[in-house]
Write an enzyme that holds these catalytic residues in place. Structure first.
Site, PDB file in Angstrom:
ATOM      1  N   LYS A  35       0.818  -1.222   0.000  1.00 32.69           N
ATOM      2  CA  LYS A  35       0.000   0.000   0.000  1.00 32.69           C
ATOM      3  C   LYS A  35       0.849   1.269   0.000  1.00 32.69           C
ATOM      4  O   LYS A  35       0.477   2.249  -0.642  1.00 32.69           O
ATOM      5  CB  LYS A  35      -0.969   0.014   1.179  1.00 32.69           C
ATOM      6  CG  LYS A  35      -0.340   0.152   2.547  1.00 32.69           C
ATOM      7  CD  LYS A  35      -1.409   0.188   3.627  1.00 32.69           C
ATOM      8  CE  LYS A  35      -0.806   0.285   5.013  1.00 32.69           C
ATOM      9  NZ  LYS A  35      -0.057   1.520   5.244  1.00 32.69           N
ATOM     10  N   THR A  36       1.987   1.269   0.711  1.00 31.68           N
ATOM     11  CA  THR A  36       2.834   2.469   0.717  1.00 31.68           C
ATOM     12  C   THR A  36       3.378   2.732  -0.685  1.00 31.68           C
ATOM     13  O   THR A  36       3.447   3.880  -1.132  1.00 31.68           O
ATOM     14  CB  THR A  36       3.995   2.298   1.710  1.00 31.68           C
ATOM     15  OG1 THR A  36       3.467   2.015   3.010  1.00 31.68           O
ATOM     16  CG2 THR A  36       4.828   3.574   1.783  1.00 31.68           C
ATOM     17  N   ASP A 225      -3.772   7.458   4.543  1.00 24.91           N
ATOM     18  CA  ASP A 225      -3.321   6.095   4.823  1.00 24.91           C
ATOM     19  C   ASP A 225      -4.042   5.563   6.065  1.00 24.91           C
ATOM     20  O   ASP A 225      -4.500   6.333   6.911  1.00 24.91           O
ATOM     21  CB  ASP A 225      -1.808   6.115   5.060  1.00 24.91           C
ATOM     22  CG  ASP A 225      -1.205   4.724   5.044  1.00 24.91           C
ATOM     23  OD1 ASP A 225      -1.896   3.772   4.630  1.00 24.91           O
ATOM     24  OD2 ASP A 225      -0.029   4.589   5.448  1.00 24.91           O
ATOM     25  N   GLU A 226      -4.117   4.230   6.200  1.00 22.61           N
ATOM     26  CA  GLU A 226      -4.740   3.582   7.367  1.00 22.61           C
ATOM     27  C   GLU A 226      -6.118   4.173   7.662  1.00 22.61           C
ATOM     28  O   GLU A 226      -6.441   4.521   8.803  1.00 22.61           O
ATOM     29  CB  GLU A 226      -3.830   3.710   8.601  1.00 22.61           C
ATOM     30  CG  GLU A 226      -2.428   3.170   8.422  1.00 22.61           C
ATOM     31  CD  GLU A 226      -2.363   1.646   8.390  1.00 22.61           C
ATOM     32  OE1 GLU A 226      -3.424   1.005   8.357  1.00 22.61           O
ATOM     33  OE2 GLU A 226      -1.243   1.098   8.370  1.00 22.61           O
ATOM     34  N   GLN A 256      -8.221  -4.928   9.206  1.00 21.93           N
ATOM     35  CA  GLN A 256      -7.164  -4.618  10.165  1.00 21.93           C
ATOM     36  C   GLN A 256      -7.548  -3.456  11.085  1.00 21.93           C
ATOM     37  O   GLN A 256      -6.688  -2.795  11.645  1.00 21.93           O
ATOM     38  CB  GLN A 256      -5.850  -4.299   9.438  1.00 21.93           C
ATOM     39  CG  GLN A 256      -5.264  -5.484   8.685  1.00 21.93           C
ATOM     40  CD  GLN A 256      -3.864  -5.217   8.161  1.00 21.93           C
ATOM     41  OE1 GLN A 256      -2.892  -5.160   8.904  1.00 21.93           O
ATOM     42  NE2 GLN A 256      -3.755  -5.024   6.856  1.00 21.93           N
ATOM     43  N   ARG A 609       1.318 -11.348  10.346  1.00 22.78           N
ATOM     44  CA  ARG A 609       2.670 -10.836  10.655  1.00 22.78           C
ATOM     45  C   ARG A 609       3.724 -11.864  10.252  1.00 22.78           C
ATOM     46  O   ARG A 609       4.898 -11.524  10.102  1.00 22.78           O
ATOM     47  CB  ARG A 609       2.836 -10.549  12.154  1.00 22.78           C
ATOM     48  CG  ARG A 609       1.919  -9.495  12.770  1.00 22.78           C
ATOM     49  CD  ARG A 609       1.861  -8.222  11.987  1.00 22.78           C
ATOM     50  NE  ARG A 609       0.727  -8.243  11.068  1.00 22.78           N
ATOM     51  CZ  ARG A 609       0.560  -7.387  10.071  1.00 22.78           C
ATOM     52  NH1 ARG A 609       1.474  -6.472   9.831  1.00 22.78           N
ATOM     53  NH2 ARG A 609      -0.500  -7.454   9.277  1.00 22.78           N
TER      54      ARG A 609
END
Length: 746
Positions: A35-36, A225-226, A256, A609
């Site tokens: 995503k970044t 973002d987020e 998330q 993770r």
């Protein structure tokens, strides 16, 4: 257009998100989906293909680390073509950082003094406690931290004290009065807390239509973002700023969303398509982090949540190893297994300890794990330890610096008025508070006023005059000095360095080294605002970064952390420990609507993770908070398809497919007893339990001459070093050396 260099090395979904026409867009970015990379390339695309200038773009993140990474990647991608100067005109930062920038630029319109100060958590707590004293509120009945939480949550919802309808509720009536007095104290001292930054900047839009229109016309593109972590006031802030002019690219993952307990609203990302219609939706589902087995497990768990926006992670890589499932007899057995597994895995894979992470739902789980690491002399680190700007010696030094910038900073004044000790006692400080309340002034002004009116004894007046003179002296001596030299002068001349040197041993030495690091921070700090002094900018930066900078990391160590702390991180080997009902999902999750769904999202975050290997463990018996608990395996484990897991036996040397035999929903209660017996036999060279421990067996009731009756939980070792773990009820579980224990069958 598909051969544009910005689209090279992007997958199809990423290219779609990056090259979409300027319009409202929702990018559902799964864990590890890049995503970044998409955010940075989207910004570059808008500038190169849509002719946007950098100062027409605002990019909002949730951490300073993410903002820094975005800036660095933009510079790598566009620095050569645009030049660093033009990139600096782009607003890239956290919600709080951008709100602070707005308030600094428009302090008059916001109703703030030009040199307003940001309160961190400790300073805010001190101020709340002062309000308690003024209102004569019992801290034991209404803890100050509870009031802090109440004020923050109300601000996150966009509510001032005056907007709260307390009715006849004693709690709400009390909290409203505290909130109101707290607001007055902040206004008087020119202080804002973190929640206030957002609320005040939102009110700035609403109260100044001309100013709002200016920024609406300026920012044509907003990238967030987020997005799943936004709270109510952040969402409202964005809606007002976007207006009808700008378009928003919202990047996030509803699967998330795990911070509902601190104000995040999953409803925001769920409502985005309606509130900002029309909205183009792009799903980033290709994962570049984990094996297919791990992703399939995560997908299977999260599919049990309803009201999802929907996506399914996949990878072009192979299946990888199956997920190991370990059923421990108790928490000590679980901890030993985890430590042994890490030792074996690091050795077999020639890996580092830091490649391994243990994730748990409750902080209380860490103690037994830590003891196991200490016994094996294996380095470990609790991730998210005390941060640099939260350390006592740093807060003391910063308080002096803040007082030099603003004498009316009551929180800083109160922190260092007697640090180092200079004979100013609690009674003197209380008198100062009372005088300040009566006069409606700051503590500093109260000090000077009370001295001139002869309020204090000669001794107290002398001590207060000495403190006043010290501040004036420090102010004079730092004029013309560089920022780092000024910080160093204040640390030395205030007596802080000598004060902390008196703390002998490693703690004192660590404090001195931290103060030296503060000087280094001043040395490398770059001031870029002509309207503020370097010191003011440094202090603002310190406050904004206080919650983001992690503790220094030197030694290669196993990482231990809560599942909430793990978001955004990745590790080759991950352990999910304590996967039991009432622990994870937490027993409180069944009592609140939507809480179980958030617990499941937390599990999804934990699973994703893991990059190469995932190990899940649970204990049939666990002592937590002083009570022995016998919980069934977590429902989240039961939601993972059996063919993705294998039960692990005897220190990972024997595995078998996961089964659901034995008790309903469980993995067979007898299996772990036989596994424990097998481990003991292995340690004894396959001797029988009877020959090694005559008259004793797992689960047997025994009697001890001091601790009374107990139940045998575990065996360890053989010969003279043989030990046994016995649960003695109210006395708790104890490891005893059999040679000296004098245990007898009960």
């Amino acid at each position: 257009m598909n051969d544009h260099r910005l689209l090279n090395n992007l997958n199809e979904a990423q290219r779609e998100a990056v090259s979409a026409p300027p319009a409202n867009q929702l990018v559902l970015a799964g864990a590890g989906s890049g995503k970044t990379r998409v955010l940075v390339h989207r910004i570059a695309w808008l500038m190169q293909e849509e002719s946007y200038s950098p100062n027409q773009i605002m990019a909002v993140t949730f951490t300073n680390k993410a903002a820094k990474e975005m800036k660095e990647r933009l510079h790598q991608l566009l620095g050569d073509t645009l030049g660093e100067g033009r990139l600096r005109t782009m607003w890239v930062g956290t919600f709080h950082g951008i709100a602070h920038r707005l308030l600094k630029a428009h302090w008059q319109e916001a109703g703030l003094p030009q040199n307003f100060q940001i309160l961190d958590g400790d300073d805010q707590l001190r101020l709340v406690k002062r309000v308690y004293q003024a209102l004569n509120i019992d801290d034991s009945r209404y803890p100050a931290k509870q009031a802090m939480w109440f004020i923050g949550s109300e601000k996150d919802e966009g509510r001032r004290a005056q907007h709260i309808d307390a009715g006849h509720d004693p709690f709400l009536i009390t909290m409203k009065s505290i909130y109101h007095a707290y607001e007055e104290a902040c206004e008087r001292g020119g202080m804002v807390d973190f929640a206030e930054l957002l609320l005040r900047s939102h009110e700035l839009w609403l109260k100044n239509p001309t100013l709002l229109k200016h920024y609406q016309q300026r920012f044509k593109a907003l990238l967030v973002d987020e997005f799943q972590d936004t709270n109510s006031v952040q969402y409202a802030w964005l809606r007002v700023l976007a207006g009808k002019e700008a378009h928003i690219t919202a990047v996030g993952d509803d699967d998330q969303s795990i911070y509902g307990w601190r104000g995040a609203k999953i409803e925001n990302i769920q409502a985005f398509e309606t509130d900002f219609a029309p909205v183009a939706v792009t799903r980033l589902e290709q994962n570049y982090r984990s094996t297919a087995t791990i992703l399939n497990a995560a997908n299977a768990v999260i599919e049990n949540n309803t009201d999802r926006l929907g996506k399914s992670l996949w990878t072009s890589d192979g299946d990888g190893e199956k997920i190991d499932l370990y059923t421990a007899f108790n928490e000590q057995d679980e901890a030993r297994y985890i430590v042994d597994s890490i030792t074996s895995w690091v050795s077999a894979n020639k890996a580092n300890n830091s490649d391994c992470a243990i994730l748990y739902r409750s902080n209380a789980q860490s103690r037994v794990l830590e003891e196991a690491f200490i016994r094996e002399d294996m380095p470990y680190r609790i991730y998210g330890g005390q941060r640099f700007y939260e350390r006592l010696e740093i807060k003391n030094a910063v308080a002096y610096l803040r007082l030099l910038s603003n004498r009316n900073d009551d929180a800083s004044f109160e922190r260092v008025i007697n640090t180092p000790t200079r004979g100013i006692g609690s009674k003197t400080i209380e008198t100062l508070r009372l005088f300040a309340r009566e006069q409606g002034c700051s503590l500093f002004d109260a000090m000077r006023g009370a001295i001139s009116k002869g309020v204090f004894t000669a001794r107290a007046s002398t001590a207060l005059r000495g403190f006043d003179a010290l501040l004036s002296e420090l102010q004079d001596t730092i004029i013309g000095l560089s920022l780092d030299a000024a910080i160093e002068r204040v640390i030395n001349q205030s007596g802080l360095l000598e004060f902390h040197k008196k703390e002998k041993g490693e703690k004192g030495q660590a404090r001195i080294e931290n103060l030296e690091e503060l000087v280094n921070a001043g040395r490398v700090f770059v001031a870029d605002d002509e309207d503020l002094t370097p010191l003011q900018q440094f202090l603002d930066n310190a406050a904004l970064n206080a919650g983001d900078t992690q503790a220094d990391e030197f030694e290669d160590a196993v990482q231990m952390m809560t599942l909430h702390s793990a978001k955004g991180l990745e590790f080759p080997l991950v352990f999910l420990a304590g996967m039991e009902e009432n622990l994870f999902p937490h027993k409180m999750s069944a009592e609140e609507p939507g809480r179980m769904s958030e617990e499941r999202r937390l599990c999804y975050v934990g699973i994703t993770r893991a990059m190469k290997k995932l190990v899940i463990s649970f204990a049939e018996s666990r002592r937590l908070h002083g009570t022995e608990n016998f919980n069934s395996v977590s429902r989240f484990v039961r939601e993972i398809p059996k063919d993705l897991m294998q039960e692990v036996r005897i220190k990972s040397t024997i595995t078998r497919p996961a089964s659901y035999g034995g008790q309903p929903g469980g993995f067979g209660s007898r299996s772990i007893v036989s596994a424990a017996e097998t481990r003991v036999r292995q340690a004894l060279g396959n001797q029988s339990l009877q020959s090694a421990y005559p008259n004793l067996a797992l689960g047997q009731l025994v009697k001890h001459p001091v601790f009374g009756e107990g139940t045998i939980l575990q065996f360890q070792g053989h010969g003279d070093s043989a030990q046994v773990s016995v649960n003695f009820g109210s006395e708790g579980s104890k490891w005893l050396v059999l040679r000296y224990a004098k245990l007898e069958p009960a």
